[in-house]
Design an enzyme around this catalytic site. Structure first.
Site, PDB file in Angstrom:
ATOM      1  N   ASP A  93       0.700  -1.034   0.094  1.00 11.47           N
ATOM      2  CA  ASP A  93      -0.004   0.084   0.393  1.00 11.47           C
ATOM      3  C   ASP A  93       1.185   1.199  -0.064  1.00 11.47           C
ATOM      4  O   ASP A  93       2.141   1.052  -0.076  1.00 11.47           O
ATOM      5  CB  ASP A  93      -1.170   0.405   1.066  1.00 11.47           C
ATOM      6  CG  ASP A  93      -2.223   0.694   1.222  1.00 11.47           C
ATOM      7  OD1 ASP A  93      -2.729   1.161   0.184  1.00 11.47           O
ATOM      8  OD2 ASP A  93      -3.028   0.677   1.730  1.00 11.47           O
ATOM      9  N   ASP A  99     -10.747   3.773  -2.014  1.00 10.83           N
ATOM     10  CA  ASP A  99     -11.069   2.671  -1.368  1.00 10.83           C
ATOM     11  C   ASP A  99     -13.246   2.832  -1.090  1.00 10.83           C
ATOM     12  O   ASP A  99     -14.051   3.388  -1.640  1.00 10.83           O
ATOM     13  CB  ASP A  99     -10.984   2.892   0.640  1.00 10.83           C
ATOM     14  CG  ASP A  99      -9.524   2.724   0.706  1.00 10.83           C
ATOM     15  OD1 ASP A  99      -8.835   2.911  -0.552  1.00 10.83           O
ATOM     16  OD2 ASP A  99      -9.289   2.448   2.015  1.00 10.83           O
TER      17      ASP A  99
HETATM   18  C1  GAL Z   1      -6.044   1.793   2.052  1.00 14.86           C
HETATM   19  C2  GAL Z   1      -6.231   0.494   1.639  1.00 14.86           C
HETATM   20  C3  GAL Z   1      -7.508  -0.480   2.116  1.00 14.86           C
HETATM   21  C4  GAL Z   1      -6.639  -1.211   3.929  1.00 14.86           C
HETATM   22  C5  GAL Z   1      -6.524   0.296   4.505  1.00 14.86           C
HETATM   23  C6  GAL Z   1      -5.245  -0.778   5.266  1.00 14.86           C
HETATM   24  O1  GAL Z   1      -5.311   2.580   1.823  1.00 14.86           O
HETATM   25  O2  GAL Z   1      -7.243   1.021   0.278  1.00 14.86           O
HETATM   26  O3  GAL Z   1      -7.677  -1.843   1.167  1.00 14.86           O
HETATM   27  O4  GAL Z   1      -5.704  -2.341   2.982  1.00 14.86           O
HETATM   28  O5  GAL Z   1      -5.818   0.747   4.006  1.00 14.86           O
HETATM   29  O6  GAL Z   1      -5.040   0.396   6.505  1.00 14.86           O
END
Ligand code: GAL
Length: 554
Positions: free
Chosen positions: A174, A363
């Site tokens: 990420d 998201d």
């Molecule tokens: C976001 C991501 C989510 C999840 C989250 C965890 O950036 O898009 O799917 O992984 O972080 O903190």
């Protein structure tokens, strides 16, 4: 506005000679296309022999967020098997953020949270593997994860080796607490040699590009230079030293990090045209008004020298660099690990040369349409549906994980028709199918949607060619996906709030009058023989009808 694009006719099975001729012609076209593509495509797709079809599995985030532990992951693996979903292809069991302990261990390795994962990730991987499944894990191309646990930036090799040693098969990587290409505002630089320190004000240096001096009451000299880096702005200091040698360079800068924007400014120092050291990551200063100092050694000649502060890289290049570092670290382990990234880039940029799948949107949440930062199912189809040409075996657009059966406080959830649209359209877009529901307690309806083998077969079709929107009129749309055996998957979609008749013409479907076809309704699970005519259905609000058309011959 109405749009309509006919798709080519379905192939004719009996006419083998013609087929061979066509194959030869299309191979020639393919070569010509590849040549044209080579001229315009910057890099070849990542070739790690993984994700030949879009990955399928489960991930903890959409339902559980940070409320995860080893019992949940183990029992989810067990239920994927006992529910039959594993046999249908859901084989990656992916732990998202929050598995980590807040600190690395004494050897600098990431470690699992000792309370929630007391047996460690290796034991969990062993359990999951014993079920015939695969284990996925999560980290970030930043100093922290999005939930402020340790990230992998600067630790790529060690972390990749750690994951491989645990038996990890899939990494979701990420983009939080990460780097940008802009420098912080610069107040001044200092040079220390022996016990002498000289200081050079930013406003007295030579700015170029977007760099400019602005007032700064709390800075030395009452000014600072802004607009540096991001491939656009540079600042050249002319400095004089009495003797050649090593000097301590201090860069006094201001960067009051906004806690909501979790990134670090970065930049480079160049001395007399030579790059000095690696990319610098600037930590936040105590506040936007107070300076912090970054210090490093530089080698200077006797007399006049030029010290340049800039960053010739774009933000995208910084991201590509950081994500490629983990790609290379994973490859160096020798273990096959699917590489799934979220570069927080939503402009359709493909990361095919870096990862097996890359997120294309913000998201997802269990809703149809969102006016906030989050995305609903309809928003994502709109955004990701246009990007199909980037997708193919080994490299997939990732419109985010499934919300089928996810019930989350503060969100409306999806209606049964919206869930079918979600699943059908993810299949049409050749998206990864990563379930987000609690499979231990899922309803029969959720199991039925996630387990629709005919829709899964469309998603997993080995040609890997995403479907396209071939016609739209008001709230109605016709999508067609060409499959490896020449079949067509078709979705008639209604984005409106009342039932609508949606119709696809023979030209849109690629069916011709001299043939008969088998038309299978993939949700009603019925089939009928069809002579070419329109394909039409009364489609409920936010719903779809989905078909697979197979040519029977004359
Ligand atoms: C976001 C991501 C989510 C999840 C989250 C965890 O950036 O898009 O799917 O992984 O972080 O903190």
């Amino acid at each position: 506005m109405d749009t309509s694009t006919p798709v080519p006719a379905l192939p004719d099975r009996p006419r083998a000679r013609l087929r061979r001729l066509l194959a030869a012609a299309s191979a020639a076209v393919a070569v010509a296309t590849a040549l044209t593509a080579a001229a315009t495509t910057p890099a070849a797709a990542l070739d790690n022999d993984l994700a030949a079809t879009p990955p399928m599995g489960w991930n903890s985030w959409n339902t559980f967020g940070c409320a995860i532990d080893e019992d949940l992951i183990e029992s989810t693996a067990d239920h994927l098997v006992s529910s039959g979903l594993a046999a249908k292809g859901y084989r990656y069991v992916n732990i998202d953020d929050c598995w980590q302990a807040p600190q690395r261990d004494q050897a600098g390795r990431l470690q699992a949270d000792p309370t929630r994962f007391p047996s460690g990730i290796k034991a969990l991987a062993d359990h999951v593997h014993a079920q015939g499944l695969k284990l996925g894990i999560y980290s970030t191309a930043g100093t922290g994860t999005c939930q402020r646990l340790p990230g992998s930036l600067g630790h790529e090799d060690l972390d990749a080796r750690t994951f491989a040693s645990w038996g990890v098969d899939y990494l979701k990587y990420d983009h939080c607490f990460t780097e940008k290409s802009a420098l912080p505002d610069v107040d001044r630089i200092t040079l220390t040699g022996g016990d002498q320190t000289s200081s050079y004000e930013g406003e007295a240096a030579q700015p170029s590009g977007t760099a400019k001096t602005v007032s700064c009451p709390t800075c030395s000299g009452g000014a600072r230079v802004t607009g540096l880096g991001a491939a656009k702005g540079a600042l050249d200091f002319s400095v004089d030293v009495p003797t050649a040698g090593t000097y301590r360079l201090g860069i006094d800068y201001l960067y009051g990090a906004d806690p909501r924007t979790s990134y670090y400014p970065t930049g480079y120092v160049t001395v007399n045209g030579q790059r000095a050291g690696d990319r610098i990551r600037f930590d936040p200063s105590p506040s936007a008004q107070q300076t912090a100092s970054y210090r490093m050694d530089v080698t200077l000649a006797a007399g006049g020298n030029t010290i340049r502060l800039d960053n010739p890289l774009t933000d995208l290049k910084v991201k590509q660099d950081n994500f490629a570092r983990m790609r290379d670290a994973l490859a160096a382990t020798g273990r096959p690990i699917v590489y799934s990234i979220n570069a927080n880039t939503q402009d359709g940029t493909s990361f095919a040369d870096i990862a097996n799948l890359w997120r294309t949107t913000q998201d997802i949440k269990p809703l149809w349409h969102s006016t906030s930062w989050y995305r609903g199912v309809d928003d994502i189809i709109e955004q990701n549906g246009r990007l199909g040409s980037a997708t193919g075996p080994g490299h997939w657009n990732d419109p985010d994980m499934l919300e089928v059966g996810v019930r989350l406080d503060g969100f409306p959830g999806l209606t049964p028709d919206e869930e079918r649209t979600h699943f059908s359209m993810w299949a049409m877009m050749a998206a990864p199918l990563i379930a987000g529901a609690d499979v231990r307690t899922m309803s029969a309806d959720t199991a039925e949607v996630l387990g629709n083998s005919a829709v899964i077969a469309v998603d997993q079709d080995r040609l890997g060619q995403a479907g396209t929107l071939v016609a739209s009129s008001g709230d109605t749309e016709v999508w067609v996906r060409v499959l490896h055996n020449g079949d067509r998957a078709v979705v008639l979609r209604n984005r409106g709030t009342t039932t609508r008749q949606v119709t696809a013409t023979p030209a849109q479907l690629g069916v011709t009058a001299d043939n008969r076809y088998l038309v299978r309704d993939l949700w009603a699970d019925t089939a009928r023989t069809h002579v070419p005519a329109e394909l039409s259905a009364a489609v409920p609000a936010h719903g779809v009808a989905m078909y697979r058309i197979h040519r029977l011959g004359r």
